[in-house]
Enzyme design. Structure first.
Site, PDB file in Angstrom:
ATOM      1  N   ASP A   1       0.857  -1.180   0.000  1.00 32.85           N
ATOM      2  CA  ASP A   1       0.000   0.000   0.000  1.00 32.85           C
ATOM      3  C   ASP A   1       0.898   1.236   0.000  1.00 32.85           C
ATOM      4  O   ASP A   1       2.074   1.167   0.370  1.00 32.85           O
ATOM      5  CB  ASP A   1      -0.888  -0.028   1.246  1.00 32.85           C
ATOM      6  CG  ASP A   1      -1.707   1.240   1.393  1.00 32.85           C
ATOM      7  OD1 ASP A   1      -2.344   1.652   0.408  1.00 32.85           O
ATOM      8  OD2 ASP A   1      -1.683   1.828   2.487  1.00 32.85           O
TER       9      ASP A   1
ATOM     10  N   GLU B   1      -3.345  31.184   7.766  1.00 32.36           N
ATOM     11  CA  GLU B   1      -3.979  29.908   8.098  1.00 32.36           C
ATOM     12  C   GLU B   1      -4.113  29.669   9.606  1.00 32.36           C
ATOM     13  O   GLU B   1      -4.487  28.572  10.024  1.00 32.36           O
ATOM     14  CB  GLU B   1      -3.161  28.755   7.502  1.00 32.36           C
ATOM     15  CG  GLU B   1      -3.078  28.730   5.982  1.00 32.36           C
ATOM     16  CD  GLU B   1      -4.293  28.055   5.349  1.00 32.36           C
ATOM     17  OE1 GLU B   1      -5.332  27.943   6.030  1.00 32.36           O
ATOM     18  OE2 GLU B   1      -4.200  27.638   4.182  1.00 32.36           O
TER      19      GLU B   1
ATOM     20  N   GLY C   1      -1.982  43.982   7.440  1.00 30.07           N
ATOM     21  CA  GLY C   1      -2.611  45.044   6.670  1.00 30.07           C
ATOM     22  C   GLY C   1      -2.765  44.737   5.189  1.00 30.07           C
ATOM     23  O   GLY C   1      -3.312  45.563   4.445  1.00 30.07           O
TER      24      GLY C   1
ATOM     25  N   VAL D   1      -8.474  30.082   2.049  1.00 31.54           N
ATOM     26  CA  VAL D   1      -8.817  31.102   3.037  1.00 31.54           C
ATOM     27  C   VAL D   1      -8.490  32.482   2.467  1.00 31.54           C
ATOM     28  O   VAL D   1      -7.570  32.636   1.646  1.00 31.54           O
ATOM     29  CB  VAL D   1      -8.056  30.891   4.370  1.00 31.54           C
ATOM     30  CG1 VAL D   1      -8.408  29.537   4.968  1.00 31.54           C
ATOM     31  CG2 VAL D   1      -6.551  31.022   4.199  1.00 31.54           C
TER      32      VAL D   1
ATOM     33  N   ASP E   1      -7.235  -1.864   3.153  1.00 32.92           N
ATOM     34  CA  ASP E   1      -6.264  -2.920   2.879  1.00 32.92           C
ATOM     35  C   ASP E   1      -6.682  -4.265   3.483  1.00 32.92           C
ATOM     36  O   ASP E   1      -6.101  -5.298   3.140  1.00 32.92           O
ATOM     37  CB  ASP E   1      -4.894  -2.549   3.467  1.00 32.92           C
ATOM     38  CG  ASP E   1      -4.351  -1.251   2.877  1.00 32.92           C
ATOM     39  OD1 ASP E   1      -4.496  -1.053   1.659  1.00 32.92           O
ATOM     40  OD2 ASP E   1      -3.792  -0.448   3.637  1.00 32.92           O
TER      41      ASP E   1
ATOM     42  N   ASP F   1      -1.965  -0.765   5.956  1.00 26.55           N
ATOM     43  CA  ASP F   1      -2.254  -0.247   7.291  1.00 26.55           C
ATOM     44  C   ASP F   1      -3.695   0.215   7.462  1.00 26.55           C
ATOM     45  O   ASP F   1      -4.089   0.578   8.568  1.00 26.55           O
ATOM     46  CB  ASP F   1      -1.328   0.925   7.622  1.00 26.55           C
ATOM     47  CG  ASP F   1      -1.671   2.170   6.814  1.00 26.55           C
ATOM     48  OD1 ASP F   1      -1.944   2.040   5.610  1.00 26.55           O
ATOM     49  OD2 ASP F   1      -1.700   3.267   7.399  1.00 26.55           O
TER      50      ASP F   1
END
Length: 771
Positions: A422, A455, A497, A491, A624, A620
């Site tokens: 995977d 952010e 400013g 965003v 899977d 994992d």
């Protein structure tokens, strides 16, 4: 079912049944999957075939199955306790004879009768189930360890009875003692196998636990909490941020990001707006959603995966244990030698008149020879050979952070020629991280500072990655003066400013930002499979932040080790082809399967197996699990989901991919130890059987051979570790603490019939059932 012989006899019985189209038998999970023509055959007839073979049917209800497994362990514990007590009393009587009376032979009838009672009590009490197995095997002309054990145990009984009533010089107590010790030792060996053998029946149970028990149904403006089972198609449910989505459906109101690793394994959440599909079990991360139910019951995604796991378990290629292959020839040989020994001492003196053996048939010596052959023919160390090698290998593996949960892994792993890996969480770290920063105005430091500040209030995983990158490099950033999150796009914020946009390239284009100067860099980064976040002001783009899922440090070296061992690496992922190819190129993998769903992974592995390849699967995630179960060897990364761990044969306790090849090397070593153990066990028996044909071997020598063979197996398994100061029991500590595989929950490995019979479970596929 206890061995490969059980699998073959069941398969043959169904293959000879008219109307059966396909049958798959799983020894590890004691399950059978039958595809049949319902017009020619009924479920009752299918079940009757199993009952005629001497089996009963376990209730397929997964809830009751868990309790049944616990009961099996309790029954096995009672058997060991009772048989062990009988063996201790018998050993005490023998020691009393030897050290107090000073003789190997009994001088009192009460001792003969006490040991007779102990022999009968052990064989027909805790050991009765072995006799049932042996009878059912003989009835089907199958010679396995149970037949051999019962031959030795009954030989002890017959020898004791001959000493009681026919030949006073026969060692009565010792013959009866052999019956006790052989039966007790076999019970002990099966109990040992029981507590070290892996079980995966909790996999489906763990999977279904991911789905919430209740949902908020919205009907006529009223919100009510109802059981999932009460939901119907076209119902509307509300899902708040941070909750698991309870059902498969379509978003009809709200915008959010959803962690769909349950389906794709991909670490970066996907954006969802009205009209998009969502899958039950995935996590709603940011916004509130109103979802219209589209599938319920068996058609729901998690239930489909559960069925795929069940299907994969029974269609997994069977493995004929090395011990079973040896027994196939050893058991008939011992029985033939016993018969030949008796005939030799009875017929040769008559046919060879005047020879060194006399002229009268020596029935007594012939009987003694035949009984001694049967007694010495049972390899007491046989049952311990594989479990002890498993314990040894498990201890070595645990020291490297690896849990080996399957004895089959020892026998199969050395033959594996393909390993399917995977991508997300296996080849990569599974967490979004900043891979590159491109500064189009200013420097990289200013681009990250601007992006991280914008952010600050965002809950999106990509925003987390940007802030984490800034913190790691000690880049200071501040809260924005204004902040507006546009779901699924980016965003808009005021930083120091200045108007700042951080988001997808397409969204910035919609906002009027000219990306022409950055187009080449955007295309280059996206070709590498990375997610590109643009940072811009009102006028133009300032820079680019490339976020991806970093490849693990040891991924490329692990792939090199696979190739050096003659193993072909293959990548299989639910991620898009571009990203998959980029990661594959980085680590040196040529074969890539991208955009695959859970059942596609399983089907591809099945295709490889049908082509004659031995396949290991490393993964994992929930997506899977069917492939891990289908593969000859399933290897789960321990940092993954419970369902992946429970579906695997081998577990890497950390996230180090190199553990795959470490496990391969340990499995090879453990298989060699198993071979050596069996050779040691059978060597003592071969010498003993040869000597027994003379009719001069005392039953005490059978016990000595038993002790020596077991000692040889123990020394071969653990001497090296003990000399190095390593603990051979490490595997048990890791197993009980890490893999949610408590010993008391282990599944039975024996062929014992279950106490309750129940109807078979019918799957969603036409005319197909799991029993």
């Amino acid at each position: 079912m206890s061995c490969s012989f059980c699998v073959e006899s069941i398969r043959k019985a169904y293959e000879r049944t008219e109307g059966v189209e396909e049958v798959n038998v799983s020894l590890a999970h004691e399950e059978i999957r039958i595809q049949y023509d319902s017009a020619a055959l009924s479920e009752v007839e299918l079940k009757d075939t199993l009952r005629d073979l001497g089996y009963t049917i376990r209730d397929p209800d997964k809830q009751t199955q868990f309790e049944e497994q616990q009961q099996e362990v309790k029954r096995a514990t009672r058997r060991v306790t009772l048989a062990g007590a009988a063996a201790l009393v018998t050993a005490g009587l023998m020691l009393f004879m030897i050290f107090v009376r000073g003789t190997f032979e009994s001088e009192a009838r009460w001792m003969d009768l006490v040991t007779l009672g102990l022999a009968l009590g052990t064989m027909f009490g805790p050991g009765r189930y072995i006799g049932v197995k042996a009878y059912n095997s003989l009835r089907r002309r199958i010679f396995n360890q149970h037949v051999l054990l019962e031959a030795g145990a009954f030989a002890g009984l017959v020898g004791g009875f001959l000493g009681l009533f026919v030949f006073p010089s026969f060692p009565t107590v010792h013959f009866f003692a052999v019956s006790v010790f052989i039966t007790t030792y076999h019970i002990l060996s099966e109990y040992t196998s029981l507590i070290v053998r892996s079980r995966s029946s909790q996999a489906v149970r763990g999977l279904l636990d991911l789905q919430p028990d209740t949902a908020r149904r919205v009907r006529d403006g009223t919100v009510e909490e109802v059981e999932i089972s009460e939901l119907e198609t076209d119902d509307h449910v509300r899902v708040n941020p941070g909750e698991r989505i309870p059902v498969d459906g379509i978003v009809i109101a709200g915008e959010t990001t959803v962690d769909e690793s349950v389906v794709t394994g991909e670490s970066v959440p996907g954006d969802k707006i009205p009209g998009d599909e969502v899958v039950g079990g995935s996590i709603n991360e940011t916004g509130t959603l109103l979802v219209e139910v589209t599938t319920t019951g068996d058609d729901a995604f998690l239930n489909q995966v559960a069925r795929q796991i069940e299907k994969a378990r029974t269609m997994k290629p069977g493995v004929v244990q090395l011990a079973d292959r040896v027994l196939k020839y050893f058991v008939p040989s011992v029985l033939a030698v016993a018969a030949a020994s008796f005939l030799f001492w009875v017929l040769v003196p008559v046919l060879w008149t005047g020879g060194p053996l006399g002229s009268e048939p020596n029935v007594k010596r012939g009987a003694f020879a035949a009984l001694a052959v049967l007694v010495l023919g049972y390899p007491c160390a046989l049952g311990m050979a594989t479990p002890l090698a498993l314990i040894r290998g498990g201890g070595l593996a645990a020291n490297r952070g690896i849990l080996l949960r399957s004895g089959d892994a020892f026998q199969i792993f050395q033959d594996v020629d393909t390993i399917v890996l995977d991508k997300t969480g296996t080849m990569t770290t599974g967490e979004p991280a900043v891979e590159a920063v491109v500064a189009l105005r200013g420097d990289e430091h200013s681009v990250i500072r601007r992006a991280a500040s914008a952010e600050v209030f965002s809950e999106h995983p990509l925003a987390d990655a940007i802030r984490e990158y800034a913190n790691e490099r000690s880049i200071e950033f501040s809260d924005p003066e204004t902040f507006d999150s546009v779901t699924g796009k980016g965003v808009r914020a005021t930083v120091e400013g200045e108007q700042t946009l951080v988001g997808k390239p397409g969204w910035l284009t919609e906002e009027g930002v000219d990306l022409m100067v950055a187009r080449g860099d955007i295309d280059r980064l996206q070709e590498r499979g990375e997610t590109v976040v643009c940072v811009a002001d009102d006028e133009s783009v300032i820079g680019l932040v490339a976020i991806g899922d970093p490849v693990k440090n040891d991924a490329d070296s692990t792939v090199e080790r696979m190739r050096a061992a003659g193993i072909t690496p293959v990548m299989s992922t639910g991620d898009n082809e571009r990203t998959a190819n980029a990661v594959a190129a980085t680590v040196g993998i040529d074969r890539v399967m991208a955009d695959v769903l859970p059942d596609d992974k399983r089907a591809e592995i099945r295709r490889l197996q049908d082509g004659g390849e031995r396949v290991a699967m490393v993964g994992d995630g929930i997506n899977d699990a069917p492939a891990l179960t289908q593969a000859d060897i399933g290897i789960a990364v321990g940092a993954g989901t419970d369902i992946a761990i429970e579906s695997a044969d081998i577990i890497l306790m950390g996230d180090r991919l190199g553990g795959v090849m470490d496990a391969y090397e340990i499995a090879e070593s453990s298989y060699r130890k198993t071979t050596q153990n069996l050779l040691a066990a059978f060597s003592f028996n071969g010498i003993g059987v040869t000597a027994a044909t003379t009719g001069l071997v005392h039953p005490v020598f059978a016990m000595i051979a038993m002790i020596l063979s077991v000692s040889a197996v123990l020394v071969n398994s653990f001497a090296g570790q003990l000399l190095r100061g390593e603990s051979p029991n490490t595997a048990f500590a890791v197993d009980s603490g890490t893999a949610a595989a408590d010993v008391d929950d282990s599944a039975s490995t024996g062929c014992e019939t279950k106490p309750d019979a129940a109807d078979a479970n019918t799957s969603a596929e036409p005319d197909t059932q799991n029993t």
